[in-house]
Write an enzyme that holds these catalytic residues in place. Sequence first.
Site, PDB file in Angstrom:
ATOM      1  N   CYS A 121      -6.601 -11.757  -3.349  1.00  0.00           N
ATOM      2  CA  CYS A 121      -7.194 -10.121  -4.067  1.00  0.00           C
ATOM      3  C   CYS A 121      -8.487  -9.474  -4.110  1.00  0.00           C
ATOM      4  CB  CYS A 121      -6.459  -9.597  -5.583  1.00  0.00           C
ATOM      5  SG  CYS A 121      -6.944  -8.068  -6.555  1.00  0.00           S
ATOM      6  N   CYS A 123     -10.076  -8.448  -7.065  1.00  0.00           N
ATOM      7  CA  CYS A 123     -10.671  -8.362  -8.109  1.00  0.00           C
ATOM      8  C   CYS A 123     -12.063  -9.222  -8.479  1.00  0.00           C
ATOM      9  CB  CYS A 123      -9.608  -7.887  -9.872  1.00  0.00           C
ATOM     10  SG  CYS A 123      -8.474  -9.165  -9.624  1.00  0.00           S
ATOM     11  N   CYS A 131     -10.233  -4.241  -7.779  1.00  0.00           N
ATOM     12  CA  CYS A 131      -9.415  -4.619  -7.171  1.00  0.00           C
ATOM     13  C   CYS A 131      -9.159  -4.430  -5.266  1.00  0.00           C
ATOM     14  CB  CYS A 131      -7.065  -4.634  -7.588  1.00  0.00           C
ATOM     15  SG  CYS A 131      -7.019  -5.787  -8.844  1.00  0.00           S
ATOM     16  N   LYS A 196       3.908  -4.579  -9.543  1.00  0.00           N
ATOM     17  CA  LYS A 196       3.286  -5.467 -10.386  1.00  0.00           C
ATOM     18  C   LYS A 196       2.559  -4.328 -10.879  1.00  0.00           C
ATOM     19  CE  LYS A 196      -1.401  -7.367 -10.518  1.00  0.00           C
ATOM     20  NZ  LYS A 196      -3.213  -8.107  -9.678  1.00  0.00           N
ATOM     21  N   ARG A 206      -7.955 -12.619 -17.191  1.00  0.00           N
ATOM     22  CA  ARG A 206      -9.172 -12.042 -16.584  1.00  0.00           C
ATOM     23  C   ARG A 206     -10.217 -13.341 -17.140  1.00  0.00           C
ATOM     24  NH1 ARG A 206      -6.665  -5.683 -16.704  1.00  0.00           N
ATOM     25  NH2 ARG A 206      -5.506  -5.853 -15.291  1.00  0.00           N
ATOM     26  N   ARG A 218      -5.999  -0.704 -14.522  1.00  0.00           N
ATOM     27  CA  ARG A 218      -5.826  -0.336 -12.761  1.00  0.00           C
ATOM     28  C   ARG A 218      -4.725   0.355 -12.998  1.00  0.00           C
ATOM     29  NH1 ARG A 218      -9.636  -5.249 -12.262  1.00  0.00           N
ATOM     30  NH2 ARG A 218      -9.244  -7.243 -13.081  1.00  0.00           N
ATOM     31  N   LYS A 249       6.320  -9.002 -11.339  1.00  0.00           N
ATOM     32  CA  LYS A 249       4.918  -9.255 -12.400  1.00  0.00           C
ATOM     33  C   LYS A 249       4.452  -8.633 -13.723  1.00  0.00           C
ATOM     34  CE  LYS A 249       0.427 -11.083 -12.203  1.00  0.00           C
ATOM     35  NZ  LYS A 249      -1.033 -10.911 -11.742  1.00  0.00           N
TER      36      LYS A 249
HETATM   37  C1  PBG Z   1      -5.269 -10.240  -9.497  1.00  0.00           C
HETATM   38  C2  PBG Z   1      -4.052 -10.812 -10.018  1.00  0.00           C
HETATM   39  C3  PBG Z   1      -4.413 -11.065 -11.747  1.00  0.00           C
HETATM   40  C4  PBG Z   1      -3.278 -11.412 -12.144  1.00  0.00           C
HETATM   41  C5  PBG Z   1      -2.624 -12.424 -10.857  1.00  0.00           C
HETATM   42  N1  PBG Z   1      -3.357 -12.201  -9.778  1.00  0.00           N
HETATM   43  C6  PBG Z   1      -5.223 -10.510 -13.151  1.00  0.00           C
HETATM   44  C7  PBG Z   1      -4.817  -8.399 -12.720  1.00  0.00           C
HETATM   45  O1  PBG Z   1      -4.534  -7.812 -11.740  1.00  0.00           O
HETATM   46  O2  PBG Z   1      -5.930  -7.951 -13.392  1.00  0.00           O
HETATM   47  C8  PBG Z   1      -2.507 -11.690 -13.673  1.00  0.00           C
HETATM   48  C9  PBG Z   1      -1.617 -12.878 -13.857  1.00  0.00           C
HETATM   49  C10 PBG Z   1      -1.977 -13.483 -15.172  1.00  0.00           C
HETATM   50  O3  PBG Z   1      -2.083 -13.084 -16.133  1.00  0.00           O
HETATM   51  O4  PBG Z   1      -1.485 -14.927 -15.814  1.00  0.00           O
HETATM   52  N2  PBG Z   1      -5.821  -9.487  -9.214  1.00  0.00           N
END
Ligand code: PBG
Length: 325
Positions: A121, A123, A131, A196, A206, A218, A249
């Site tokens: 990713c 981000c 992202c 997701k 974050r 997002r 997720k």
């Molecule tokens: C990156 C990413 C995120 C998470 C995993 N990969 C954060 C997001 O999308 O903001 C979250 C994992 C967690 O909260 O444990 N994009």
Amino acid sequence: MSQFPIYRPRRLRANENLRRLVRETALCTDDLIYPMFVVHGVDAAHEIPSMPGCFQYSVDRLVRAARTLVDLGIRGTILFGIPQYKDASGSGAYAEDGIIQQAVRAVKDAVPDLLVMTDVCLCEYTDHGHCGVVHEAEVLNDATLSLLAKAALSHARAGADVIAPSDMMDGRIGAIREALDENGYEQIPIMAYAAKYASAFYGPFREAAESAPQFGDRRSYQMDPSNSDEALREVGLDLDEGADILMVKPALSYLDVISRVKESFQVPIAAYNVSGEYAMIKAAAHNGWIDERQVALEVLTSIKRAGADIILTYFAKSVVEWLEG
Ligand code: PBG
């Protein structure tokens, strides 16, 4: 089925032996992936305030932590990098000597038995925290794909065992699969963050990954929590584009989605028990309001019962101790 008093469900609940004999779902160490965060520096382990027991490790400490996982019998980790510098195109994500690339090399070198997955990713690496590539406050889809493919390829070159794209751009799985195949990495599986959601449960992550968006949110790329038919379409696309493992997720608020995905697609399903789910249990347990062990095991068992074959969880190390203890 016969009715009471012929059938008495309580008969099979009378003692622990009977209960274990008829138990339908058993959580086991083989199901678990432990996420870890890596930062620049030496001998550093900064505990993440909202995720007690989880750390940002420097590469040397990450290697030590990786050894502990193998000693516990945990099969894999997923790594997140926190770069020293961020820029508009997230170049740290695909730098050959970036933090994640260094980390993967070091862990695979010292602890070859541990499966190393990498989150793909931008981000954590972009100065705006989104992202993908941003143009006039819009997160561009197609312009982001080649950067994600570059990042995935650099992870593969560093020795990553599984590539896990979490950005939610359309078409990224195909773009990454193509880049991997063209470069001789056709054997590396892709675990797609396929469904997701734009979730508030990522808050502590974050903080841990220093990846909060600097403007907006997002919701133009991650899914609307209200939708589950759409999850099946998303997951189907990722499968068609070459995903080997499909992830849902977060996990706990999306058990119905896990269950629908598992019923619709007979491929391995992963679920991410995310940072906010972890933090809630930790905080309530810290206050003495719930029993951490029992609540965490109940939650993780429910995620498996819903249909997850693989669970990514910050509780992984504790679970091994609880299951053995
Ligand atoms: C990156 C990413 C995120 C998470 C995993 N990969 C954060 C997001 O999308 O903001 C979250 C994992 C967690 O909260 O444990 N994009």
